[in-house]
Design an enzyme around this catalytic site. Structure first.
Site, PDB file in Angstrom:
ATOM      1  NE  ARG A 201      54.173  40.203  32.682  1.00 26.10           N
ATOM      2  CZ  ARG A 201      53.671  39.155  33.007  1.00 26.10           C
ATOM      3  NH1 ARG A 201      54.368  38.134  32.719  1.00 26.10           N
ATOM      4  NH2 ARG A 201      52.470  39.055  33.667  1.00 26.10           N
ATOM      5  CB  THR A 202      54.513  46.636  36.050  1.00 25.47           C
ATOM      6  OG1 THR A 202      54.029  46.093  34.430  1.00 25.47           O
ATOM      7  CG2 THR A 202      54.838  47.886  36.175  1.00 25.47           C
TER       8      THR A 202
ATOM      9  CE  LYS B  15      47.538  49.660  61.021  1.00 27.68           C
ATOM     10  NZ  LYS B  15      48.609  50.266  61.636  1.00 27.68           N
TER      11      LYS B  15
ATOM     12  NE  ARG C 167      50.501  47.969  37.644  1.00 27.84           N
ATOM     13  CZ  ARG C 167      50.432  47.139  36.721  1.00 27.84           C
ATOM     14  NH1 ARG C 167      50.208  45.783  37.122  1.00 27.84           N
ATOM     15  NH2 ARG C 167      50.987  47.265  35.544  1.00 27.84           N
TER      16      ARG C 167
ATOM     17  CG  HIS D  71      51.096  50.436  31.922  1.00 27.91           C
ATOM     18  ND1 HIS D  71      52.213  50.788  32.765  1.00 27.91           N
ATOM     19  CD2 HIS D  71      50.724  49.007  32.360  1.00 27.91           C
ATOM     20  CE1 HIS D  71      52.640  49.672  33.023  1.00 27.91           C
ATOM     21  NE2 HIS D  71      51.908  48.710  32.876  1.00 27.91           N
TER      22      HIS D  71
HETATM   23  C1  NCD Z   1      49.256  45.125  31.648  1.00 30.83           C
HETATM   24  C2  NCD Z   1      48.703  46.071  32.770  1.00 30.83           C
HETATM   25  O1  NCD Z   1      48.733  46.079  34.127  1.00 30.83           O
HETATM   26  O2  NCD Z   1      48.063  47.049  32.353  1.00 30.83           O
HETATM   27  N1  NCD Z   1      50.242  44.325  32.151  1.00 30.83           N
HETATM   28  C3  NCD Z   1      51.493  44.740  32.418  1.00 30.83           C
HETATM   29  O3  NCD Z   1      51.736  45.786  32.893  1.00 30.83           O
HETATM   30  N2  NCD Z   1      52.533  44.083  32.019  1.00 30.83           N
HETATM   31  C4  NCD Z   1      48.272  44.470  30.904  1.00 30.83           C
HETATM   32  C5  NCD Z   1      47.326  43.563  31.621  1.00 30.83           C
HETATM   33  O4  NCD Z   1      47.142  43.500  32.926  1.00 30.83           O
HETATM   34  O5  NCD Z   1      46.317  42.914  30.953  1.00 30.83           O
END
Ligand code: NCD
Length: 302
Positions: free
Chosen positions: A50-51, A79, A100, A128
């Site tokens: 999703r993100t 590498k 991320r 987050h």
């Molecule tokens: C969350 C994350 O990555 O922290 N998911 C997300 O970004 N929608 C929660 C999770 O992974 O449980």
């Protein structure tokens, strides 16, 4: 000076409200060519559905172009390239970096190295912030306010980065009450509870997932973060600890909404999905509008 979003506390309450105003505007009119001619680097050193997809869709709807990777296995990290060198170089190519990373603090470090704005799309168990802004937008849309709400956070409150950022953001609004439901080993970290104590905000900790949810305005379910456990046996002990079932929602408030950042494993039984109190899929859609808003704000496009 460039504007980064690394921790939710980098933004003020006024900025949260501004982003929600922009998100509402993008919800009515999602395609606006504000990023035309710009390139955004999307660097995912840790898996995401999703993100990453909502960010990349948001960038496309804003008319920008995307470079990057969804899997660090296809980058020079394999590498042995340092994060410093990757970011230094990418910030010469792109106008914005969305990143991320599995390590806490990696996003802050990237922001220090980068000459262009950095948006943290999750750093380890730490923060987050973009998830939190879409959570705030979802709460505002469903409750009509961000004040005087009773929030229940359920599951992995120790490693769950989404609940850390959400706690800090909600503590900026009037009179919140927090109820934390977790096993002892996955309790909300001391530093976050201390933050509430300093602000005189009430919180309660429970281990049982019972009738107490009848008081909730928001029930925020989380996945036990398997990838953060150093001992797989410890994960086995808590993996299915709380499961929300449709029958448990019978005596809850009419306005209550169930949120979950997703992906869910077993925390919400599928029989909840058709309940009008379930809001997690709409919440994920709100993510796209909110991420358009965050980009517009950080890049000063509106
Ligand atoms: C969350 C994350 O990555 O922290 N998911 C997300 O970004 N929608 C929660 C999770 O992974 O449980």
């Amino acid at each position: 000076m460039k504007k980064d979003l690394i921790s939710i506390t980098d933004f003020t309450k006024e900025e949260y409200l501004r982003i929600m105003e922009l998100a509402a505007d993008f919800e009515t009119n999602p395609n606006q060519e504000l990023l035309k001619g710009k390139v955004v680097a999307s660097l995912f050193f840790e898996p995401s559905t999703r993100t990453r997809l909502s960010f990349e869709t948001a960038i496309s709807r804003l008319g920008g172009r995307i470079v990057g990777f969804a899997d660090p296995g296809s980058s020079s990290a394999t590498k042995g390239e340092t994060l410093h060198d990757t970011i230094k170089m990418v910030s010469n190519y792109a106008d914005l970096i969305v990143m991320r990373h599995p390590l806490e603090g990696a996003a802050r470090y990237a922001a220090e190295v980068s000459s262009v704005p950095v948006i943290n799309a999750g750093d380890g168990a730490n923060q987050h912030p973009t998830q939190t802004l879409l959570d705030l937008y979802s709460i505002l849309k469903t409750q009509g306010t961000l004040d005087n709400l009773n929030l229940f956070m359920v599951g992995d409150l120790k490693y769950g980065r989404t609940v850390h950022s959400l706690l800090q953001a909600m503590s900026e609004f009037e009179n919140p009450i927090f109820n934390f439901i977790s096993p002892q080993v996955l309790q909300m970290p001391r530093a976050y509870k201390h933050h509430l104590e300093e602000k005189g905000i009430r919180y309660f900790e429970h281990e049982e997932f019972t009738d107490i949810i009848s008081e909730a305005d928001i029930i925020y379910m989380t996945r036990v973060q398997k990838e953060r456990f150093s001992d797989p046996m410890e994960y086995e002990k808590v993996r299915n600890i709380y499961i929300l079932k449709n029958s448990m929602l019978e005596n809850t408030k009419p306005n209550v909404r169930i949120l979950h950042p997703l992906p869910r494993v077993n925390e919400i039984s599928t029989d909840v999905d058709n309940n009008e109190k379930a809001y997690y899929f709409e919440q994920a859609l709100n993510g796209m509008y909110t991420r358009e808003a965050i980009i517009a704000h950080v890049m000063n496009l509106k």
